[in-house]
Design an enzyme around this catalytic site. Structure first.
Site, PDB file in Angstrom:
ATOM      1  N   SER A   1       0.830  -1.217   0.000  1.00  0.00           N
ATOM      2  CA  SER A   1       0.000   0.000   0.000  1.00  0.00           C
ATOM      3  C   SER A   1       0.858   1.259   0.000  1.00  0.00           C
ATOM      4  O   SER A   1       0.623   2.192  -0.781  1.00  0.00           O
ATOM      5  CB  SER A   1      -0.980  -0.002   1.181  1.00  0.00           C
ATOM      6  OG  SER A   1      -0.316  -0.239   2.398  1.00  0.00           O
TER       7      SER A   1
ATOM      8  N   ARG B   1       2.829  -5.061  16.668  1.00  0.00           N
ATOM      9  CA  ARG B   1       1.426  -4.643  16.537  1.00  0.00           C
ATOM     10  C   ARG B   1       0.505  -5.765  17.011  1.00  0.00           C
ATOM     11  O   ARG B   1      -0.581  -5.515  17.539  1.00  0.00           O
ATOM     12  CB  ARG B   1       1.125  -4.263  15.086  1.00  0.00           C
ATOM     13  CG  ARG B   1       1.971  -3.117  14.564  1.00  0.00           C
ATOM     14  CD  ARG B   1       1.788  -2.911  13.072  1.00  0.00           C
ATOM     15  NE  ARG B   1       2.173  -4.087  12.308  1.00  0.00           N
ATOM     16  CZ  ARG B   1       2.052  -4.206  10.991  1.00  0.00           C
ATOM     17  NH1 ARG B   1       1.532  -3.227  10.285  1.00  0.00           N
ATOM     18  NH2 ARG B   1       2.431  -5.309  10.366  1.00  0.00           N
TER      19      ARG B   1
ATOM     20  N   ARG C   1      -4.101   3.538   7.505  1.00  0.00           N
ATOM     21  CA  ARG C   1      -2.926   3.591   6.625  1.00  0.00           C
ATOM     22  C   ARG C   1      -2.744   4.980   5.996  1.00  0.00           C
ATOM     23  O   ARG C   1      -1.634   5.386   5.650  1.00  0.00           O
ATOM     24  CB  ARG C   1      -3.071   2.477   5.575  1.00  0.00           C
ATOM     25  CG  ARG C   1      -1.912   2.130   4.659  1.00  0.00           C
ATOM     26  CD  ARG C   1      -0.555   2.008   5.257  1.00  0.00           C
ATOM     27  NE  ARG C   1      -0.312   1.134   6.374  1.00  0.00           N
ATOM     28  CZ  ARG C   1       0.407   0.005   6.345  1.00  0.00           C
ATOM     29  NH1 ARG C   1       0.925  -0.407   5.224  1.00  0.00           N
ATOM     30  NH2 ARG C   1       0.635  -0.697   7.441  1.00  0.00           N
TER      31      ARG C   1
ATOM     32  N   ARG D   1      10.862   5.173 -11.626  1.00  0.00           N
ATOM     33  CA  ARG D   1      10.955   4.412 -12.881  1.00  0.00           C
ATOM     34  C   ARG D   1      12.156   3.469 -12.804  1.00  0.00           C
ATOM     35  O   ARG D   1      13.208   3.749 -13.383  1.00  0.00           O
ATOM     36  CB  ARG D   1      11.063   5.398 -14.042  1.00  0.00           C
ATOM     37  CG  ARG D   1      11.043   4.890 -15.488  1.00  0.00           C
ATOM     38  CD  ARG D   1      10.291   3.628 -15.659  1.00  0.00           C
ATOM     39  NE  ARG D   1      10.158   3.254 -17.065  1.00  0.00           N
ATOM     40  CZ  ARG D   1      10.624   2.115 -17.561  1.00  0.00           C
ATOM     41  NH1 ARG D   1      11.271   1.251 -16.799  1.00  0.00           N
ATOM     42  NH2 ARG D   1      10.420   1.813 -18.831  1.00  0.00           N
TER      43      ARG D   1
HETATM   44  N1  AMX Z   1       1.436 -19.877   5.701  1.00  0.00           N
HETATM   45  C1  AMX Z   1       1.929 -20.772   4.806  1.00  0.00           C
HETATM   46  N2  AMX Z   1       3.001 -20.542   4.032  1.00  0.00           N
HETATM   47  C2  AMX Z   1       3.630 -19.369   4.213  1.00  0.00           C
HETATM   48  C3  AMX Z   1       3.204 -18.419   5.149  1.00  0.00           C
HETATM   49  C4  AMX Z   1       2.057 -18.708   5.909  1.00  0.00           C
HETATM   50  N3  AMX Z   1       1.555 -17.852   6.790  1.00  0.00           N
HETATM   51  N4  AMX Z   1       4.040 -17.356   5.082  1.00  0.00           N
HETATM   52  C5  AMX Z   1       4.942 -17.628   4.121  1.00  0.00           C
HETATM   53  N5  AMX Z   1       4.688 -18.842   3.591  1.00  0.00           N
HETATM   54  C6  AMX Z   1       5.353 -19.478   2.458  1.00  0.00           C
HETATM   55  C7  AMX Z   1       5.234 -18.587   1.227  1.00  0.00           C
HETATM   56  O1  AMX Z   1       3.968 -18.748   0.592  1.00  0.00           O
HETATM   57  C8  AMX Z   1       6.401 -19.058   0.395  1.00  0.00           C
HETATM   58  O2  AMX Z   1       6.027 -20.275  -0.227  1.00  0.00           O
HETATM   59  P1  AMX Z   1       6.520 -20.623  -1.729  1.00  0.00           P
HETATM   60  O3  AMX Z   1       8.005 -20.726  -1.626  1.00  0.00           O
HETATM   61  O4  AMX Z   1       5.841 -21.907  -2.016  1.00  0.00           O
HETATM   62  O5  AMX Z   1       6.083 -19.502  -2.612  1.00  0.00           O
HETATM   63  C9  AMX Z   1       7.452 -19.370   1.460  1.00  0.00           C
HETATM   64  O6  AMX Z   1       6.745 -19.583   2.687  1.00  0.00           O
HETATM   65  C10 AMX Z   1       8.456 -18.254   1.673  1.00  0.00           C
HETATM   66  O7  AMX Z   1       7.741 -17.056   1.949  1.00  0.00           O
HETATM   67  P2  AMX Z   1       8.389 -15.910   2.867  1.00  0.00           P
HETATM   68  O8  AMX Z   1       9.640 -15.451   2.195  1.00  0.00           O
HETATM   69  O9  AMX Z   1       8.489 -16.372   4.263  1.00  0.00           O
HETATM   70  O10 AMX Z   1       7.258 -14.798   2.844  1.00  0.00           O
HETATM   71  P3  AMX Z   1       6.998 -13.669   1.737  1.00  0.00           P
HETATM   72  O11 AMX Z   1       7.888 -12.526   2.044  1.00  0.00           O
HETATM   73  O12 AMX Z   1       7.074 -14.234   0.364  1.00  0.00           O
HETATM   74  O13 AMX Z   1       5.480 -13.305   2.004  1.00  0.00           O
HETATM   75  C11 AMX Z   1       3.598 -12.893   3.374  1.00  0.00           C
HETATM   76  C12 AMX Z   1       5.084 -12.616   3.168  1.00  0.00           C
HETATM   77  C13 AMX Z   1       3.087 -11.966   4.488  1.00  0.00           C
HETATM   78  C14 AMX Z   1       2.854 -12.539   2.084  1.00  0.00           C
HETATM   79  C15 AMX Z   1       3.411 -14.360   3.758  1.00  0.00           C
HETATM   80  O14 AMX Z   1       4.049 -14.631   4.988  1.00  0.00           O
HETATM   81  C16 AMX Z   1       1.964 -14.767   3.819  1.00  0.00           C
HETATM   82  O15 AMX Z   1       1.391 -15.120   2.784  1.00  0.00           O
HETATM   83  N6  AMX Z   1       1.310 -14.734   5.060  1.00  0.00           N
HETATM   84  C17 AMX Z   1      -0.087 -15.007   5.198  1.00  0.00           C
HETATM   85  C18 AMX Z   1      -0.915 -13.809   4.730  1.00  0.00           C
HETATM   86  C19 AMX Z   1      -0.808 -12.665   5.717  1.00  0.00           C
HETATM   87  O16 AMX Z   1      -0.949 -12.834   6.909  1.00  0.00           O
HETATM   88  N7  AMX Z   1      -0.598 -11.445   5.187  1.00  0.00           N
HETATM   89  C20 AMX Z   1      -0.557 -10.229   6.002  1.00  0.00           C
HETATM   90  C21 AMX Z   1       0.829  -9.674   6.152  1.00  0.00           C
HETATM   91  C22 AMX Z   1       0.809  -8.364   6.933  1.00  0.00           C
HETATM   92  C23 AMX Z   1       0.149  -7.287   6.124  1.00  0.00           C
HETATM   93  O17 AMX Z   1       0.651  -6.860   5.088  1.00  0.00           O
HETATM   94  N8  AMX Z   1      -0.997  -6.811   6.537  1.00  0.00           N
END
Ligand code: AMX
Length: 457
Positions: free
Chosen positions: A265, A350, A422, A442
């Protein structure tokens, strides 16, 4: 192993060396007008002396890996540390809870005070904070065409889509767009960005309340009181009169505000703003990103997931049952919502301060107890699963359960609250983007064949 980290909030409280406040003025624009030339000079000198200094290197995986870890943006308002979590202008969340002004009789910080801190780097006085409350209350009216548009939306349209569309349509009011079309000098961009920012933040609770009341209640919203703070007016418009819910909203709107510049965001607002799209259009772009399930929509996803868990397993659940449910989620190729983070490598502060709030105000709430139990179980499962770099909970794992407790059960709506908050971070950043004259963003993109050539293949 018990996965839960120590929940003593003082662990997140580095020493407060000195609380900064350099101005008595209650006029934020005037304070900024004094600050901006100094910061412009500092940046100019820094670039002159160190502009060519190498600060990192990039490997191929980072281009395919969502640019993790690449230092590519300047954001002044906050910095995220993988272990300590967010610092707003150098102050941690517990420090902000302690130092920022409160409402009469309240214990949680006023988000208005946090906004002042984000804009200036100074902890505001009570008078400065109250001046922002008053200013926002006076700017809160939403133009009739936006109200009409919201009233005409079908109730099947997701609240975040309504929120984003209303923000876009409000750019009819943009003082920046008007000044730009009249040929304003670029040295004055920040002033018009400031005015739009103040108008927009003031109006967001009104828009959010109209959406809520239209979708889930009688369509009527309460009246703004210029003597009340931003959160109090928001909860009144939403139709809630429990003072503890208003306290929760003050905390909620403070802690969701900013998370440095690289999250979806914040980065979207900065990127779109760099094209000199006005603050309404820029902020709407950020809200479309916040509406993604891996970002802000995760707070809705958490409640959907927990609701399914309760439907399947009932109220009283053993750790083993939870483990099995979590494994089933992972085996079906889904993420556990509310856990993991792109930058953080420990429990999100948080999350911790919401947990503190729950211990204080709703210790016996069954849903809170389930969320606390999940905190004991999920990290071990994610560690065993071996993929997530951070097995700990993020902000979204906790917020829904608090809102449910106070009767806000409409989980589709939760990301709108995140969006209102936000605005404080991304729009104070946008003022600084314009003040520092940051250019059109860019970056260079590469094709795979181009990358192969680059590495000598
Ligand atoms: N459950 C299951 N698998 C997870 C996971 C979770 N909570 N968090 C990460 N992983 C997986 C990823 O999908 C990725 O799998 P892949 O290699 O098969 O693609 C692997 O672990 C490595 O990911 P990462 O480097 O640890 O995380 P990221 O930086 O790529 O992504 C995030 C970060 C937040 C998108 C991810 O942890 C996630 O999907 N969490 C669940 C959704 C969530 O809670 N989002 C909110 C975040 C906070 C916010 O922005 N509001």
């Amino acid at each position: 192993m018990n996965s839960s980290q120590d929940n003593d909030i003082s662990n997140f409280l580095p020493a407060i060396s000195s609380v900064r406040n350099v101005s008595d003025s209650t006029n934020l624009k005037e304070v900024l007008a004094n600050l901006i030339p100094k910061q412009q000079q500092e940046v100019k000198e820094f670039r002159q002396s160190h502009g060519n200094k190498v600060i990192g290197e990039i490997v191929v995986d980072q281009l395919y890996g969502g640019m993790r870890g690449i230092k590519g943006l300047v954001t002044e308002t906050s910095v995220l540390d993988p272990d300590e979590g967010i610092e707003f202008r150098g102050y941690s969340i517990p420090q902000c809870q302690k130092l920022l002004p409160k409402a009469p009789g309240g214990e949680e910080p006023l988000p208005e005070g946090l906004f002042w801190l984000l804009c200036t780097g100074d902890v505001p006085t009570q008078q400065q904070t109250d001046a922002i409350s008053k200013d926002w209350a006076l700017r809160a009216d939403v133009p009739p065409h936006v109200v009409q548009m919201l009233n005409n939306f079908p109730n099947t349209l997701h609240p975040m889509s309504q929120f984003s569309a209303a923000i876009t349509a409000m750019n009819s009011e943009s003082k920046f767009a008007k000044a730009y079309s009249e040929g304003v000098n670029k040295a004055l961009y920040w002033e018009y960005t400031y005015e739009d920012t103040m108008d927009l933040i003031a109006k967001l609770p009104t828009i959010a309340a109209i959406i809520y009341r239209n979708l889930y209640r009688d369509g009527k919203i309460g009246v703004i009181d210029a003597d009340k703070d931003w959160s109090q007016n928001f909860t009144t418009m939403l139709g809630y009169d429990d003072p503890t819910f208003t306290e929760l909203m003050r905390l909620y709107l403070t802690i969701h505000s900013d998370h440095e510049g690289g999250n979806v965001s914040a980065h979207s607002v900065h990127l779109v703003g760099s094209a000199l799209s006005d603050p309404y259009l820029s902020f709407a772009a950020g809200m479309n990103g916040l509406a993604g399930p891996l970002h802000g929509l995760a707070n809705q996803e958490v409640l959907v997931w927990i609701t399914k868990l309760r439907e399947k397993l009932g109220g009283d659940v053993s750790d083993d049952q939870l483990k099995e449910f979590i494994w089933n989620t992972l085996k079906s190729g889904q993420v556990v919502p509310g856990y993991g983070h792109a930058v953080l490598r420990k429990t999100d502060p948080r999350y911790m301060c919401q947990r503190e709030f729950a211990f204080k105000h709703l210790p016996g709430d069954p849903l809170f107890r389930l969320v606390a139990q999940l905190y004991d179980v999920v990290p071990d499962v994610l560690l065993e699963h071996g993929k997530a770099k951070n097995p700990w909970p993020n902000v979204d794992a906790h917020s829904g359960v608090l809102l449910q407790h106070f009767g806000m059960t409409e989980m589709n709506y939760y990301t709108v609250l995140f969006g209102v908050s936000r605005a404080l971070g991304v729009l104070s950043s946008l003022i600084w983007d314009r003040a520092l004259g940051l250019p059109l963003e860019r970056p260079k993109s590469m094709s795979t064949s181009g990358l192969k050539k680059l590495v000598g293949l």
